[in-house]
Design an enzyme around this catalytic site. Structure first.
Site, short mmCIF file in Angstrom:
data_model
loop_
_atom_site.label_atom_id
_atom_site.label_comp_id
_atom_site.label_asym_id
_atom_site.label_seq_id
_atom_site.Cartn_x
_atom_site.Cartn_y
_atom_site.Cartn_z
N ASP A 82 0.74 -1.11 0.27
CA ASP A 82 -0.10 0.05 -0.11
C ASP A 82 0.93 1.17 0.01
O ASP A 82 1.88 1.37 0.80
CB ASP A 82 -0.84 -0.15 1.34
CG ASP A 82 -2.10 0.62 1.27
OD1 ASP A 82 -2.55 1.15 0.12
OD2 ASP A 82 -2.56 1.31 2.32
N GLU A 134 -2.64 6.08 -8.40
CA GLU A 134 -3.39 7.24 -7.67
C GLU A 134 -3.45 8.24 -8.23
O GLU A 134 -2.27 8.76 -8.76
CB GLU A 134 -3.04 7.26 -6.16
CG GLU A 134 -4.08 8.33 -5.49
CD GLU A 134 -3.87 8.22 -3.87
OE1 GLU A 134 -3.61 7.05 -3.46
OE2 GLU A 134 -4.00 9.21 -3.42
N HIS A 205 -9.86 4.33 -0.89
CA HIS A 205 -9.01 4.79 0.31
C HIS A 205 -9.93 5.32 1.37
O HIS A 205 -10.86 6.03 1.04
CB HIS A 205 -7.82 5.41 -0.13
CG HIS A 205 -6.84 4.49 -1.06
ND1 HIS A 205 -5.48 4.23 -0.69
CD2 HIS A 205 -6.82 4.23 -2.11
CE1 HIS A 205 -5.08 3.36 -1.20
NE2 HIS A 205 -5.60 3.60 -2.19
N ALA A 207 -11.68 4.16 3.94
CA ALA A 207 -12.87 3.68 4.29
C ALA A 207 -13.50 3.87 5.62
O ALA A 207 -14.67 4.01 5.91
CB ALA A 207 -13.10 2.23 3.66
#
Ligand code: 13P
Length: 270
Positions: A82, A134, A205, A207
């Site tokens: 990540d 991203e 992303h 959450a």
């Protein structure tokens, strides 16, 4: 199913796979247990900034794989890196056996973002590993990554997806890492536009703190991976705090850590 097949299957069938961030090596077993109980696929992720603390890419990867074998579970479990801002670290994770890596070039301009993400994609795809990219800015602060909310532009979403040939797109749409200040304000109109234009798995992303209704809406609009970190950390910390307060004589690590490790109620609700 490999990582891409799994996420595409989720997208095509209107469900999402939870990504749970690993903050401590003892979390592996409860994460797998909770996913197995729910008969749900799961993505176990390590934030690149925490990798040394966790023991390194190879240690993490091999420990998760050994645990899966020892626990004899047959749900799909994938390992993901990540928020790496380093192409070299993405290569290390790929070499260690990760199923997927995220190159986070969101702080770069779009040309640089495409250039750096493409380098990771070239190496990853040669090794049958997936890549998440991203664009925009996911707000908040987590594991040393900090940004303000910047909604992704549709042009940048198209550019990174097509030019860098990524497998999963994380477009910033109003979510934030960590605790929200105020109510999350996801841009569903933009989400729908991205979903209708790109037809590819999206990752959400930040959450923690987003309502179930909004999460379901995001899943309907192409999000096949939903990332949770803060709410699991908070559940773990609060159980640990209570254990220590209620049992001031405890000093054995296994007694102190066990209740927090068993605190998988949060995971089961996902
Ligand atoms: P939260 O910490 O807000 O749950 O976000 C997790 C995340 O997006 C990890 O990449």
């Amino acid at each position: 199913m490999n990582y891409n097949e799994l996420l595409n299957n989720a997208r095509d069938n209107g469900y999402a796979i939870p990504q749970i961030n690993l903050n401590e090596i003892t979390w592996i077993e409860p994460i797998i247990n909770a996913a197995n109980k729910m008969n749900s696929p799961i993505i176990i992720a390590t934030s690149d900034n925490l990798i040394d603390l966790l023991g390194g890419y190879e240690f993490v990867c091999q420990t998760i794989r050994s645990k899966i074998c020892a626990m004899k579970v047959d749900i799909p479990i994938k390992i993901h890196l990540d928020h790496s801002t380093s192409t070299e670290n993405c290569v290390k994770a790929i070499d260690a056996g990760y199923d997927s890596v995220m190159f986070d070039g969101s702080k770069l301009d779009i040309i640089e973002n495409v250039k750096e993400t493409s380098k990771v994609v070239a190496y990853a795809h040669k090794n049958k590993v997936s890549v998440e990219g991203e664009v925009g800015g996911v707000g908040g602060k987590e594991d040393g990554i900090e940004d303000t909310i910047k909604y992704a532009s549709i042009d940048d979403c198209i550019t990174i997806t097509k030019k860098a040939n990524i497998d999963v797109l994380a477009p910033a749409l109003g979510s934030a890492h960590g605790e929200y200040k105020g109510k999350p304000n996801l841009n569903f109109e933009l989400m729908e536009q991205i979903n209708n234009t790109l037809h590819q798995p999206l990752a959400l992303h930040g959450a923690t703190g987003i309502s179930d209704t909004d999460l379901k809406h995001a899943i309907q609009l192409g999000h096949s991976k939903i990332n949770f970190n803060t709410e699991i950390k908070k559940a773990w910390a609060s159980t640990l705090r209570t254990t220590l307060e209620e049992n001031p004589s405890f000093y054995e690590p296994q007694k102190i850590i066990k209740p927090a490790k068993m605190q998988s109620k949060m995971l089961q609700s996902i």
